[in-house]
Design an enzyme around this catalytic site. Structure first.
Site, PDB file in Angstrom:
ATOM      1  N   HIS A  19       1.155   2.732 -11.583  1.00  0.00           N
ATOM      2  CA  HIS A  19      -0.018   3.221 -11.180  1.00  0.00           C
ATOM      3  C   HIS A  19      -0.478   4.588 -11.705  1.00  0.00           C
ATOM      4  CE1 HIS A  19      -0.076  -0.017  -7.977  1.00  0.00           C
ATOM      5  NE2 HIS A  19      -0.909  -0.452  -8.628  1.00  0.00           N
ATOM      6  N   LYS A  43      -6.913  -6.371   5.965  1.00  0.00           N
ATOM      7  CA  LYS A  43      -6.268  -6.652   7.101  1.00  0.00           C
ATOM      8  C   LYS A  43      -4.926  -7.169   6.576  1.00  0.00           C
ATOM      9  CE  LYS A  43      -9.783  -9.687   8.296  1.00  0.00           C
ATOM     10  NZ  LYS A  43     -10.874  -8.834   7.578  1.00  0.00           N
ATOM     11  N   ARG A  92       0.407  -5.218 -17.994  1.00  0.00           N
ATOM     12  CA  ARG A  92       1.841  -5.026 -18.295  1.00  0.00           C
ATOM     13  C   ARG A  92       2.430  -5.894 -19.265  1.00  0.00           C
ATOM     14  NH1 ARG A  92       2.282  -5.491 -11.969  1.00  0.00           N
ATOM     15  NH2 ARG A  92       0.924  -6.962 -12.615  1.00  0.00           N
ATOM     16  N   SER A 130       3.444  -3.549  -6.961  1.00  0.00           N
ATOM     17  CA  SER A 130       3.565  -3.243  -5.356  1.00  0.00           C
ATOM     18  C   SER A 130       4.184  -4.299  -4.587  1.00  0.00           C
ATOM     19  CB  SER A 130       2.066  -2.849  -4.972  1.00  0.00           C
ATOM     20  OG  SER A 130       1.540  -1.665  -5.630  1.00  0.00           O
TER      21      SER A 130
END
Ligand code: PNS
Length: 167
Positions: A19, A43, A92, A130
Site C-alpha cells: 500500500h 465490524k 499486483r 493484508s
C-alpha cells in the site's frame, strides 16, 4: 493550472508496504492523494478505522500532498465530495484484474466523470495482501520487509502472538 486530486480507497487492515509503495507512486503523479479507509466493513475488521487512520498517518507523514481520511457509503460519493477526479487502485497480478475491472466499470456507471487509474506496486510486493499478512502473523511467521515495523508489532500484539526471535 490543472490540479488533480485522486483518492486511493481500501480497507488497509492492516496497511502493508505494498500500500505504501502505491501511495508513494500516486503522490508523485497526482497533485493531492487522499488515502480513504472504508468504514462500511468495520465490524469484520481486525483494526478499528481509528487505528488504521493512525497507522497510515504515521507512515505517510513525510508526504506533504497525501492525507488520510475515512469514508462511509459509496466511494464515488466520497470522491465527489472530496473534489477528486481520479481513483487510484493497485494491480499486483492478472488475478486482481477481473475484480478491479468490474469495480472500475461499476464506478464509471455511477459517476462517469471519475477516472480509475491502475498502478503496479514494486514486484517485491506482488504477492502481498493484508489478508495474508494477518494469516502469517497469526501463525508466527516473519513479515520482515512486508509491513512497516510498527504495524507488524501492532499486528502481533492484536493477535496475541509474541515477537519473533531474531534468527
Ligand atoms: O482494499 P479493498 O478491500 O480491496 O477495497 C475495496 C474498496 C474499499 C475500494 C471497495 O469495496 C469500495 O469502494 N467500497 C465502497 C462502497 C462502494 O462504493 N461500492 C461499490 C464499488 S463498485
Amino acid at each position: 493550472m490543472k490540479h488533480v486530486i485522486a483518492i486511493y480507497p481500501g480497507s488497509f487492515d492492516p496497511p502493508t508496504n505494498g500500500h505504501l509503495d502505491l501511495i508513494r507512486r500516486g503522490a508523485r503523479i497526482f497533485d493531492e492523494l487522499i488515502v480513504a479507509i472504508l468504514r462500511n466493513s468495520e465490524k469484520n475488521a481486525l483494526f478499528t478505522v481509528d487505528e488504521r487512520l493512525e497507522m497510515l498517518r504515521e507512515c505517510t507523514g513525510q508526504l506533504p500532498n497525501v492525507r488520510v481520511e475515512a469514508f462511509e457509503g459509496l466511494m464515488v460519493d466520497f470522491a465527489r465530495q472530496s473534489g477528486a477526479q481520479a481513483v487510484l487502485r493497485g494491480i499486483r497480478a492478472v488475478s486482481d484484474y477481473e475484480y478491479e475491472l468490474q469495480m472500475a466499470w461499476m464506478n464509471r456507471k455511477l459517476d462517469a466523470t471519475l477516472e480509475t487509474v491502475f498502478m503496479m506496486p514494486a514486484g517485491a510486493y506482488s504477492y502481498l495482501s493484508s489478508r495474508l499478512a494477518r494469516e502469517i502473523a497469526s501463525l508466527g511467521g516473519s513479515l520482515t520487509g512486508l509491513l512497516p515495523p510498527a504495524v507488524e508489532a501492532q499486528l502481533r500484539t492484536r493477535l496475541g502472538v509474541p515477537p519473533l526471535e531474531p534468527k
